[in-house]
Design an enzyme around this catalytic site. Structure first.
Site, PDB file in Angstrom:
ATOM      1  N   LYS A  45      43.645  39.808  36.378  1.00  0.00           N
ATOM      2  CA  LYS A  45      42.904  39.331  35.222  1.00  0.00           C
ATOM      3  C   LYS A  45      41.515  38.673  35.425  1.00  0.00           C
ATOM      4  O   LYS A  45      40.931  38.112  34.708  1.00  0.00           O
ATOM      5  CB  LYS A  45      43.644  38.339  34.405  1.00  0.00           C
ATOM      6  CG  LYS A  45      45.080  38.390  34.047  1.00  0.00           C
ATOM      7  CD  LYS A  45      45.320  39.938  33.703  1.00  0.00           C
ATOM      8  CE  LYS A  45      45.119  40.639  32.423  1.00  0.00           C
ATOM      9  NZ  LYS A  45      45.403  41.809  32.349  1.00  0.00           N
ATOM     10  N   HIS A 101      45.970  43.749  44.574  1.00  0.00           N
ATOM     11  CA  HIS A 101      45.731  42.195  44.328  1.00  0.00           C
ATOM     12  C   HIS A 101      46.509  41.451  45.337  1.00  0.00           C
ATOM     13  O   HIS A 101      46.625  40.119  45.261  1.00  0.00           O
ATOM     14  CB  HIS A 101      46.861  42.206  42.955  1.00  0.00           C
ATOM     15  CG  HIS A 101      46.247  42.385  41.780  1.00  0.00           C
ATOM     16  ND1 HIS A 101      45.044  42.394  41.371  1.00  0.00           N
ATOM     17  CD2 HIS A 101      46.902  43.286  40.452  1.00  0.00           C
ATOM     18  CE1 HIS A 101      44.730  42.816  39.970  1.00  0.00           C
ATOM     19  NE2 HIS A 101      45.820  43.594  39.560  1.00  0.00           N
ATOM     20  N   SER A 131      43.846  34.635  30.227  1.00  0.00           N
ATOM     21  CA  SER A 131      43.946  36.248  30.114  1.00  0.00           C
ATOM     22  C   SER A 131      45.438  36.515  30.381  1.00  0.00           C
ATOM     23  O   SER A 131      46.140  37.383  29.807  1.00  0.00           O
ATOM     24  CB  SER A 131      42.972  36.767  30.850  1.00  0.00           C
ATOM     25  OG  SER A 131      43.050  38.241  30.821  1.00  0.00           O
TER      26      SER A 131
END
Ligand code: PPS
Length: 290
Positions: A45, A101, A131
């Site tokens: 995010k 990630h 988010s």
């Protein structure tokens, strides 16, 4: 591969089993990076998808054909997700766009042996938390969330999927000397998209002409990306992402946390943030500046 309720714990960090297996995570750590590889690294995010679109448009010199015909996860697959080995043919003669990630302490050793270009994308953590909270409501491969306060506590203590935001940001941004790394923030992209694309294109050694830059800016705008099926995740069926619960391209704003945080939550956040970031000189933009 549904596995919507499966969680893989890898080196103490939880990952959604819908997209990750122990094998896929393990393989990522052994990945043979090439000098020509371009790696986008981010905590979820933080502007990952936006950067995927930016690098696609830079490499296409502003031509939207690729970004409008091939999904982002094929153009720039997540290294640690189970399908990536099939997508990334090795060795490759053209630059490969890869996303991750994973935190630096896991992926760093594989990168240390390479000159791959790394673009690290960060975003102010209050907006990341908001988010991510909304994304948990629509993404059925993430655990169900109850209240925002509970979610915020888990975000701050690093027990959500993908681990600690603090470790992620500090780990990657401390590597500007050891890696060929460019750090870009979501807020920079938001406040000066033209300048950011120029910076990224020069880092990628692919300088653009003014009209190519102009086209790239146009196709990377929030409204363009929200309408582009190849990047807005509407290709994912409702069983996996429930589109009635929200949009992936949700608001795209700096400072949305102000609509969610109470004064008390903000003070709690600030106290944890200042103690965990005391060894870090990074500065964040918390609200839109006029
Ligand atoms: S993910 O799931 O980790 O890949 O998510 P990620 O792409 O990192 O972050 C999603 C948030 O980025 C916003 N976004 C944008 N904002 C402004 N302009 C553009 N072009 C843009 N593209 C993506 C997206 O809306 C998510 O933020 P929120 O605050 O939820 O709207």
């Amino acid at each position: 591969m549904a596995r919507l309720d499966v969680t893989e714990i890898f080196h103490g960090i939880s990952f959604p089993g819908h997209l990750h297996t122990q094998d896929s995570l393990q393989l990522a750590l052994k990945f043979q990076f090439q000098e020509t590889d371009i790696l986008i690294a981010s905590y979820p995010k933080s502007g990952t998808t936006w950067m995927q679109e930016i690098v696609t448009l830079i490499s296409s010199r502003g031509d939207p054909h690729l970004s409008q015909t091939v999904p982002n996860w094929t153009r720039a697959p997540w290294l640690e997700q189970y399908y990536s080995a099939a997508v990334m043919k090795v060795p490759s003669t053209t630059p490969r766009f890869i996303t991750t990630h994973l935190p630096h302490h896991l992926l760093g050793p594989a990168l240390q042996r390479s000159k791959a270009k790394v673009i690290y994308v960060s975003r102010n953590p209050k907006d990341v938390a908001v988010s991510f909270y909304h994304f948990h409501k629509m993404a059925k491969f993430l655990p169900e969330v109850d209240s925002f306060p509970e979610f915020l506590t888990r975000f701050l203590n690093g027990t959500l999927h993908f681990g600690s935001w603090f470790d992620h940001v500090k780990g990657w941004t401390s590597q500007t000397v050891t890696l060929n790394l460019l750090h870009i923030t979501y807020e920079e992209m938001s406040m000066d998209l033209h300048g950011t694309i120029k910076r990224v294109s020069s880092f990628l050694q692919c300088p653009l002409l003014e009209d190519e830059l102009h086209n790239s800016v146009k196709h990377c705008s929030f409204s363009s990306m929200k309408d582009n099926q190849m990047i807005n995740y509407t290709l994912i069926p409702d069983e996996i992402m429930d589109h009635s619960k929200g949009y992936f391209m949700r608001k795209g704003q700096i400072g949305d946390w102000k609509n969610m945080f109470t004064e008390e939550q903000n003070q709690y956040f600030e106290s944890i943030f200042s103690s965990k970031m005391q060894d870090c000189a990074l500065e964040f933009v918390w609200e839109k500046q006029d």
